[in-house]
Design an enzyme around this catalytic site. Structure first.
Site, mmCIF file in Angstrom:
data_model
loop_
_atom_site.group_PDB
_atom_site.id
_atom_site.type_symbol
_atom_site.label_atom_id
_atom_site.label_comp_id
_atom_site.label_asym_id
_atom_site.label_seq_id
_atom_site.Cartn_x
_atom_site.Cartn_y
_atom_site.Cartn_z
ATOM 1 N N CYS B 78 40.999 53.024 57.658
ATOM 2 C CA CYS B 78 42.348 53.553 57.863
ATOM 3 C C CYS B 78 42.598 53.787 59.354
ATOM 4 C CB CYS B 78 42.555 54.805 57.016
ATOM 5 S SG CYS B 78 44.300 55.241 56.861
ATOM 6 N N HIS B 179 41.817 52.633 51.817
ATOM 7 C CA HIS B 179 40.711 53.577 51.595
ATOM 8 C C HIS B 179 39.802 53.045 50.495
ATOM 9 C CE1 HIS B 179 41.946 57.035 54.069
ATOM 10 N NE2 HIS B 179 43.157 56.533 53.912
ATOM 11 N N GLU B 181 37.088 54.180 49.505
ATOM 12 C CA GLU B 181 36.511 55.302 48.743
ATOM 13 C C GLU B 181 37.459 55.821 47.666
ATOM 14 O OE1 GLU B 181 37.757 55.408 51.732
ATOM 15 O OE2 GLU B 181 38.644 57.357 52.214
#
Lengths: 240, 199
Positions: B78, B179, B181
């Site tokens: 990001c 992202h 994650e």
């Protein structure tokens, strides 16, 4: 524990937070929003241990709302693993808080929840809606507040249409369309989902960026994989 | 397999990244310690917040040259991806200058509000081992107001009002605008690839 009410009253327990989080994640939910609904009226902050536990088990974004009253509160919630923070009553009490949080974390972390109710053909903002005895009019027109929060740096609006909450008769398309026209930032519809077609309608007619629902998912009345197939068949762009 | 060093660039929201590596049974540590970063087998540069704050933090902790000289696989996520590039129009700040490109503000258009917050289909634009086993057109989760336009270093793209770099890379450095994650199975696979194969 997760609870759900009808029009912000008569809450009942629907399940364990980690079990629900895992279940929704596995079923294909695109984002989870956790509201600590008693935090603001009781003048206490969220109990934040659960955020860490949720963050550890899910791999989709999640937003935490409730009792976040300062930049320090927001930082704590984000550090525990939330991706966004949503503020509602504290932003009404101190609109500059929106700017302070956007400056510190970026607008993309700062979601403004707006509880709005129709009265005499216009829409008005309510505050402290977590507790029926403390709920009160915020003395603001919803559309004024929508413009205001954008100027202050909000990154997303979740519009909770209170007349529709928990009654499963469809999203408030008329109100959402007006708010959509007034906002350049993402808009999430909340309140009223009762059928899969309601989701199609709100995406198509109100052109919202997301649709939030609770009751129909908690009760398993609408399974998320079925909903996504239905949306896809209706040509709504969605992750499946 | 050695360890993953996650550079503490001062932003909040590092926990979700630590947990993502936990779920892959990979040890990851948040640090500003130069030796720990240099000796890690993988380095992640995350970032949530503003570009200027993050660059100031890297300068204050003496990590600018440390990062530039890393030779192991490095993944920027990001804002961390934008920091690997030349500059950001956000606060007009000079970044690390490792991967060519300048982050500009996403344009607002009808049906494309800014920030871009949500799941976007992501398409291959080059080859990266990071994307092994991930279908072209997979959805990843984005949360940003600035983006790097497509360049010759772009490895994958996504579309908002305009096309932008979803994955960008040069040598041992790679950046993802989304992202991983928080991008469900596709994101977990990307992190798995990073840990197992590098960039």
């Amino acid at each position: 524990m997760v609870v759900k009410g009808v029009q912000f009253r008569n809450h009942r327990v629907v399940g364990d937070i980690l079990e629900l989080a895992r279940r929704y994640c596995d079923e294909g939910a695109d984002e989870l929003v956790f509201y600590d609904i008693t935090a603001s009226p009781d003048a206490r902050t969220v109990d934040r241990g659960w955020i860490t536990r949720v963050a550890a088990v899910i791999d989709i974004p999640f937003c935490v709302a409730g009792g976040i009253k300062s930049v320090a509160d927001a930082e704590d919630v984000l550090n525990k693993g939330a991706d966004k923070i949503s503020i509602n009553s504290p932003a009404l009490a101190d609109p500059e808080l929106i700017t302070a949080m956007a400056t510190r974390f970026g607008s993309q972390c700062v979601v403004i929840g707006i509880d709005s109710r129709e009265e005499n053909g216009d829409y008005f903002v309510y505050q402290y809606t977590g507790d029926p005895d403390k709920t009160s009019a915020a003395q603001r027109r919803t559309l004024d507040w929508v413009c205001n929060v954008q100027q202050l740096g909000a990154g997303e609006i979740v519009l909770n249409c209170m007349n529709q909450d928990g009654v499963r008769s469809g999203y408030d398309i008329a109100q959402l369309s007006k708010v959509r026209a007034a906002s350049d930032i993402p808009l999430i519809a909340s309140g009223g989902a009762g059928s899969m077609q309601h989701f199609v309608d709100v995406f198509r007619e109100a052109r919202v960026d997301g649709a939030l629902a609770a009751s129909v998912f908690h009760s398993a009345e609408i399974p998320i994989p079925d909903l996504k197939s239905h949306l896809k068949a209706a040509n709504v762009a969605i992750r499946t | 397999m050695g360890s993953v060093a996650i550079i503490d660039s001062g932003g909040a929201n590092i926990a979700s990244l630590l947990y993502a590596f936990d779920r892959l049974d990979t040890r990851a540590e948040l640090t500003t310690n130069a030796d720990m970063i240099r000796s890690a087998s993988r380095v992640v540069l995350p970032g949530v917040g503003a570009a200027r704050d993050a660059m100031e933090r890297l300068q204050d902790t003496g990590l600018v040259d440390v990062i530039r000289n890393l030779t192991q696989p490095v993944l920027g996520i990001c804002l961390g991806m934008q920091l690997l590039c030349d500059a950001s129009e956000e606060d007009d700040v000079q970044c690390l200058g490792i991967i060519p490109g300048i982050a500009g503000r996403l344009p607002v258009a009808e049906d494309y509000p800014v920030p871009n917050m949500g799941w976007c289909q992501t398409h291959y634009a080059g080859h990266s081992g990071l994307l092994d086993g991930i279908d072209d057109g997979s959805y990843f989760y984005y949360l940003h107001s600035y983006a790097v336009p497509r360049t010759s270093n772009t490895l994958a793209t996504a579309q908002h009002a305009t096309e932008f770099s979803a994955v960008i890379g040069k040598d041992n450095f790679v950046g993802a605008q989304f992202h991983p994650e928080r991008s469900s199975a596709a994101g977990a696979r990307l992190l798995r690839n990073f840990v197992d194969k590098g960039v």
